[in-house]
Design an enzyme around this catalytic site. Structure first.
Site, mmCIF file in Angstrom:
data_model
loop_
_atom_site.group_PDB
_atom_site.id
_atom_site.type_symbol
_atom_site.label_atom_id
_atom_site.label_comp_id
_atom_site.label_asym_id
_atom_site.label_seq_id
_atom_site.Cartn_x
_atom_site.Cartn_y
_atom_site.Cartn_z
ATOM 1 N N LYS A 53 25.185 5.913 -84.838
ATOM 2 C CA LYS A 53 26.437 5.860 -84.209
ATOM 3 C C LYS A 53 26.357 5.076 -82.982
ATOM 4 O O LYS A 53 27.436 4.149 -82.702
ATOM 5 C CB LYS A 53 26.524 7.260 -83.549
ATOM 6 N N GLN A 97 25.022 15.440 -79.720
ATOM 7 C CA GLN A 97 24.747 15.596 -80.946
ATOM 8 C C GLN A 97 24.431 17.109 -81.088
ATOM 9 O O GLN A 97 23.685 17.893 -80.416
ATOM 10 C CB GLN A 97 23.584 14.809 -81.324
ATOM 11 N N ASP A 120 34.446 14.545 -80.696
ATOM 12 C CA ASP A 120 34.016 15.102 -82.051
ATOM 13 C C ASP A 120 35.133 16.158 -82.642
ATOM 14 O O ASP A 120 35.304 16.532 -83.536
ATOM 15 C CB ASP A 120 32.958 16.195 -81.642
#
Ligand code: GUN
Length: 285
Positions: A53, A97, A120
């Site tokens: 990422k 994460q 997200d």
């Protein structure tokens, strides 16, 4: 193989080029897109995802802030970091994460992220906006799947869409996005009776379970679009999806490979969400 391949690698490359050029324009205007990625602990898979990422951000010309916390950090430490990132005007997107270490409450952590930086799309506010047809941030993986479906040109209006796997990250938001486009959606879960019968009716089949090769050609409607979200590592080290590509590609009209399918699209849509966050910041000031 008779199915046409939907290449995530190729679609992701095209979209990332557009993102990089938009990022350059935004940077020239004094709004360089900024994404903060937070990793707690040493989970090997998470380390790989996070590294990818951050690398994708840098390649697209974003500012990318990597924050690593030790596995035994307190939740209060993580919440303090999130608060600091919420207030940092150079950061447009915040990604924590998952999974978090067991002593942390993931729900509370996600809710602490400012909803307008939740790239997200996991915050309840963003889940609710998606459900009510007014999405702000769409979760990256199902958002990427929608782009892949668009590429096929197969109409979603009135189509029978079956989603296997009902997670908050993929299955549930995927079902909402397909519904929004006019598909008739069936959301299957681990208790579903006669999964095969559901699959055989699907014009669009999205599989996000995490069981190697569980969907075989005999379960697929001829000509269907098959989207394989699974990434499984076999004992011999090779990667495979949730769909048995060999048999499924004989029957399907379109199919995604693993690797090189949905995987590269997830990070691409994270970049896309970060760009959307910057655009909204500018529009709101
Ligand atoms: N873990 C597995 N997938 C994801 C994702 O899309 N976002 C975050 N934050 N963690 C994940």
């Amino acid at each position: 193989m008779s199915a046409q391949l939907i290449s995530g690698n190729s679609l992701a490359a095209t979209i990332r080029e557009q993102i990089a050029s938009r990022a350059a324009e935004l940077t020239a205007l004094g709004h360089q897109p900024g994404l903060a990625v937070v990793l707690v602990g040493e989970d090997p898979a998470s380390q790989v995802y996070v590294r990818n990422k951050v690398a994708a951000c840098q390649k697209a010309g974003f500012k990318s802030d990597m924050h690593r916390l030790p596995a035994d950090s307190t939740q209060a430490t993580l919440l303090a970091l999130i608060e600091q990132l919420n207030n940092d005007t150079t950061i447009h997107g915040i990604l924590v994460q998952l999974p978090l270490p067991a002593h942390m409450d993931s729900h509370a952590v996600i809710e602490a992220i400012a909803a307008d930086k939740d790239v997200d799309g996991f915050h309840v506010s963003n889940a609710g906006l998606l459900m009510t047809g007014k999405p702000l941030f769409r979760p990256c993986t199902p958002y990427g799947v929608m782009k892949m479906l668009e590429l096929t040109g197969v109409p979603l209006r009135g189509a029978e869409a079956v989603v296997i796997g009902a997670s908050n990250i993929v299955g549930k938001p995927q079902a909402m996005m397909l519904l929004q486009e006019g598909a008739t959606v069936t959301l299957c879960n681990s208790k579903t009776r006669d999964l095969k019968a559901h699959c055989q009716r699907a014009d669009i089949l999205v599989v996000a379970v995490g069981r190697p090769n569980m969907i075989t050609g005999d379960m697929i409607k001829p000509g269907a679009v098959i989207i394989d979200v699974g990434i499984n590592r076999l004992p011999d080290g090779t990667l495979c999806g949730d769909v048995d590509f060999e048999s499924a590609s004989q029957v399907a009209g379109w199919i995604t490979p693993v690797p090189g399918g949905v995987g590269p699209m997830t990070i691409t849509m994270l970049l896309q969400n970060t760009i959307e966050a910057v655009e909204r910041t500018i529009a709101n000031h």
